[in-house]
Motif scaffolding. Structure first.
Motif, mmCIF file in Angstrom:
data_model
loop_
_atom_site.group_PDB
_atom_site.id
_atom_site.type_symbol
_atom_site.label_atom_id
_atom_site.label_comp_id
_atom_site.label_asym_id
_atom_site.label_seq_id
_atom_site.Cartn_x
_atom_site.Cartn_y
_atom_site.Cartn_z
ATOM 1 N N ALA A 70 -31.389 7.237 -0.471
ATOM 2 C CA ALA A 70 -30.140 6.584 0.178
ATOM 3 C C ALA A 70 -30.732 5.354 0.875
ATOM 4 O O ALA A 70 -30.066 4.308 0.881
ATOM 5 N N LEU A 71 -31.964 5.397 1.304
ATOM 6 C CA LEU A 71 -32.246 4.086 2.070
ATOM 7 C C LEU A 71 -32.634 2.859 1.044
ATOM 8 O O LEU A 71 -32.471 1.911 1.246
ATOM 9 N N SER A 72 -33.336 3.433 -0.034
ATOM 10 C CA SER A 72 -33.913 2.403 -0.980
ATOM 11 C C SER A 72 -32.704 2.069 -2.109
ATOM 12 O O SER A 72 -32.547 1.015 -2.459
ATOM 13 N N GLY A 73 -31.710 3.070 -2.510
ATOM 14 C CA GLY A 73 -30.917 2.764 -3.591
ATOM 15 C C GLY A 73 -29.454 2.930 -3.050
ATOM 16 O O GLY A 73 -28.584 2.798 -4.027
ATOM 17 N N GLY A 74 -29.247 3.534 -2.045
ATOM 18 C CA GLY A 74 -27.687 3.829 -1.669
ATOM 19 C C GLY A 74 -27.209 5.082 -2.496
ATOM 20 O O GLY A 74 -27.941 5.934 -3.003
ATOM 21 N N ARG A 75 -25.731 4.942 -2.400
ATOM 22 C CA ARG A 75 -25.100 5.868 -3.124
ATOM 23 C C ARG A 75 -25.292 6.015 -4.655
ATOM 24 O O ARG A 75 -25.424 7.033 -5.465
ATOM 25 N N ARG A 76 -25.719 4.664 -5.351
ATOM 26 C CA ARG A 76 -26.319 4.715 -6.752
ATOM 27 C C ARG A 76 -27.119 5.705 -7.007
ATOM 28 O O ARG A 76 -27.192 6.306 -8.099
ATOM 29 N N GLN A 77 -28.332 5.444 -6.289
ATOM 30 C CA GLN A 77 -29.411 6.288 -6.534
ATOM 31 C C GLN A 77 -29.469 7.790 -6.319
ATOM 32 O O GLN A 77 -29.830 8.709 -6.962
ATOM 33 N N LEU A 78 -28.477 7.984 -5.244
ATOM 34 C CA LEU A 78 -27.961 9.440 -5.080
ATOM 35 C C LEU A 78 -27.201 10.075 -6.057
ATOM 36 O O LEU A 78 -27.591 11.264 -6.627
ATOM 37 N N ARG A 79 -26.088 9.228 -6.661
ATOM 38 C CA ARG A 79 -25.610 9.832 -7.783
ATOM 39 C C ARG A 79 -26.372 9.952 -8.857
ATOM 40 O O ARG A 79 -26.071 10.689 -9.783
ATOM 41 N N ASP A 80 -27.312 9.303 -9.152
ATOM 42 C CA ASP A 80 -28.345 9.219 -10.173
ATOM 43 C C ASP A 80 -29.028 10.417 -10.374
ATOM 44 O O ASP A 80 -29.173 11.339 -11.055
ATOM 45 N N LEU A 81 -29.489 10.899 -8.885
ATOM 46 C CA LEU A 81 -30.293 11.980 -8.635
ATOM 47 C C LEU A 81 -29.482 13.360 -9.035
ATOM 48 O O LEU A 81 -29.948 14.257 -9.811
ATOM 49 N N GLY A 82 -28.195 13.336 -8.844
ATOM 50 C CA GLY A 82 -27.429 14.308 -9.108
ATOM 51 C C GLY A 82 -27.063 14.582 -10.525
ATOM 52 O O GLY A 82 -27.045 15.618 -11.008
ATOM 53 N N ARG A 83 -26.898 13.349 -11.246
ATOM 54 C CA ARG A 83 -26.580 13.337 -12.592
ATOM 55 C C ARG A 83 -27.828 14.019 -13.235
ATOM 56 O O ARG A 83 -27.550 14.762 -14.177
ATOM 57 N N ARG A 84 -28.913 13.713 -12.995
ATOM 58 C CA ARG A 84 -29.901 14.260 -13.638
ATOM 59 C C ARG A 84 -30.319 15.469 -13.271
ATOM 60 O O ARG A 84 -31.269 16.251 -14.012
#
Length: 277
Positions: A70-84
């Motif tokens: 969340a700190l480094s990539g925000g919602r975009r990175q959190l969504r990526d974690l969820g997809r993977r």
């Protein structure tokens, strides 16, 4: 509110500037903070309040992974974690077979070699009754999958991904494995943690084995489109297979050799691909 946002923004800047260091600090710091009372206690880890401290500390992979993402990539990175984590289509069919069957085949092969070399008279004692008893089977499956789910999101989905963006694959895998091994080290001092299992680790062979496991997990991760789901199931099957087969304690120091060989083969594959590219 503005001051708080500024602090969060500065923290995000620091995390992005120190990607290799940030995760171990949060991951290990959070875990050790809650686990210290358990290690110093004379009561079982499964007794209250030790169980509470253990579970809170055990959440550190998820806490570190999600907060730093969340700190480094925000919602975009959190969504990526969820997809993977949920996208099973990333995983080719042949890799599903490898993920599900690898540990069974590998453990049986090591047991056969150990028996032939006289290292253990009874390397395995499979619990066949487990499959006719739904209660214990469901409980073992639950334990086998829940803890890897917590670990793999942060440790591989976030941290291994971050390491590979900044370092070569071999160094990324070794660092990831060393950090994971350091997190596991206190388990041998948790009172009663392994009382109801067939596993009784000693640090001299267990920590190197964790690093080897990491290199194998990393190979699965990179061959399945960076799938968190793939490494979660792979990790869970390692846990489940070991408990079902009830591997003899005499086997574990010997098994380190098999893990070293496979980890070395994975490294050779990466090096060959690197030279080819």
């Amino acid at each position: 509110m503005t001051e708080q946002r500024e602090r969060v923004a500065k923290l995000g800047i620091w995390v992005r500037a120190h990607p290799v260091l940030a995760f171990p600090l949060v991951y290990l710091g959070w875990a050790y903070l809650f686990w210290a009372p358990v290690v110093l206690s004379d009561s079982s880890v499964w007794a209250f309040p030790n169980l509470l401290w253990f579970l809170l500390g055990g959440a550190s992979p998820l806490v570190a992974g999600l907060s730093l993402a969340a700190l480094s990539g925000g919602r975009r990175q959190l969504r990526d974690l969820g997809r993977r984590l949920v996208d099973w289509r990333r995983i080719p069919g042949r890799w599903w077979l490898i993920i599900v069957l690898f540990w069974l085949i590998f453990d049986l092969a090591k047991a056969g070699v150990a028996l032939a070399l006289g290292i253990a008279d009874t390397p395995l004692d499979p619990d066949w009754g487990l499959f006719s008893n739904p209660g214990p089977l469901l409980f073992l499956l639950l334990l086998s999958f829940v803890f890897p789910a917590i670990e793999e999101v942060g440790l591989r989905g976030y941290y291994l991904e971050t390491l590979q963006q900044h370092l070569n694959p071999v160094l990324s895998g070794v660092i990831n494995g060393l950090v994971w091994a350091t997190w596991h080290a206190p388990f041998v001092w948790f009172p009663g943690y392994y009382a109801n299992t067939t596993f009784n680790p000693e640090l001299y062979w267990w920590l190197p084995m964790i690093v080897c496991h990491t290199l194998m997990i990393m190979h699965v991760y990179n061959c399945t489109g960076r799938s968190i789901l793939a490494v979660l199931v792979f990790h869970a099957m390692m846990n489940f297979t070991g408990e079902w087969l009830r591997i003899s304690p005499d086997m574990y120091p010997f098994m380190l050799a098999g893990n070293v060989i496979l980890a070395a083969l994975a490294v050779l594959v990466w090096q060959k691909r690197s030279l080819a590219s």
